[in-house]
Design an enzyme around this catalytic site. Structure first.
Site, PDB file in Angstrom:
ATOM      1  CB  SER A   1      -0.965  -0.048   1.188  1.00 55.92           C
ATOM      2  OG  SER A   1      -1.989   0.908   1.041  1.00 55.92           O
TER       3      SER A   1
ATOM      4  CG  ASP B   1      -4.440  -1.208   0.202  1.00 50.91           C
ATOM      5  OD1 ASP B   1      -3.896  -1.922   1.055  1.00 50.91           O
ATOM      6  OD2 ASP B   1      -4.168   0.000   0.043  1.00 50.91           O
TER       7      ASP B   1
END
Length: 276
Positions: A38, A163
């Site tokens: 991320s 993500d």
């Protein structure tokens, strides 16, 4: 000995990782392997490309730029209008792509980086984590940072990715699997903050997500082999307003986060050297 930097997820709190990077590089500690998820994939890609103090200046500039504000600090009105149009996401993925491309170069490949890099994303079709370590960097990092509801899934080939924090928020085990013997974990502080039973509807989602994102790291931390030297770096403490639901959008504490993390990590490294 292989020194690895493991950079976890955490949205705007990822600015803390920039402070940690400054402290590490000022102490003469540079990575030979970078693993990120991320926001940690974004910061990690930058340091893998340029594992010197120069990268800290670039990251600080990027975090304070209008482009970063377009990614994370857009008004609620514009976000809700985009959600009504897309039905899936609040933010413009082109803004984040632009930020990543500006930092790394639009055509940069993993093979071009000074240090090996691996970034994690979650495959929708396979319902599992996927590691990118070859090919175009920008697409892989964007996939790793595509927070559900905030950004649309990233299509690469025939798969859609979201993500990496959904499956591996702080990818410690991956660094071990790739041969790291000294590991510095750069994390945004959530694992240090106590959890309590929810009292409000918003707490239910927050507490549930925190359990989901933390449990794997705790298990992997307990399973680190005896020959691996592990350092989980301090993040410098919470900033005012971090407990609020909208804290994920706040960029006004960026410099404070960077400095707090730098100071805390520098102090940790001094104590480490004294013990050695």
């Amino acid at each position: 000995m292989t020194v690895a930097f493991v950079l976890g997820g955490g949205g705007v709190r990822g600015a803390t990782e920039v402070g940690m990077l400054r402290a590490l590089l000022e102490a003469g500690i540079a990575p030979e392997l970078v693993v990120g998820t991320s926001i940690g994939a974004i910061n990690g890609a930058a340091v893998a490309q340029d594992p010197t103090l120069d990268v800290v200046e670039r990251l600080e500039h990027a975090w304070a730029s209008p482009t970063a504000n377009a990614v994370y600090g857009e008004s609620i009105y514009r976000q809700m209008r985009r959600l009504a149009q897309s039905r899936t996401h609040l933010n413009d993925p082109d803004a984040l792509r632009g930020l990543i491309a500006q930092m790394l170069g639009a055509d940069t490949r993993f093979e071009d980086l000074a240090v090996p890099l691996a970034v994690c994303a979650a495959s929708i079709e396979r319902a599992s984590e996927h590691w990118f370590d070859t090919g175009p960097v920008v697409d892989a990092v964007l996939a790793s940072a595509s927070v559900p509801a905030a950004l649309p899934p990233m299509r690469i080939g025939d798969e859609h990715f979201i993500d990496g924090g959904m499956v591996n928020s702080i990818p410690l085990g991956e660094a071990v699997a790739r041969g790291a013997t000294t590991i510095y974990v750069l994390q945004v502080g959530r694992i240090d903050e106590p959890l309590h039973p929810p009292r409000h509807p918003a707490d239910v989602a927050r507490v549930s997500f925190e359990i989901a994102r933390r449990h794997r790291f705790q298990r992997e931390r307990a399973d680190v082999p005896a020959h691996v030297e592990l350092h989980v770096l301090p993040y410098g403490g919470k900033q005012p307003g971090d407990e609020r639901l909208g804290a994920y959008r706040r960029l006004d504490r960026t410099h404070a986060r960077i400095e707090a993390a730098r100071a805390a990590t520098a102090e940790y490294l001094v104590r480490l050297e004294a013990r050695a």
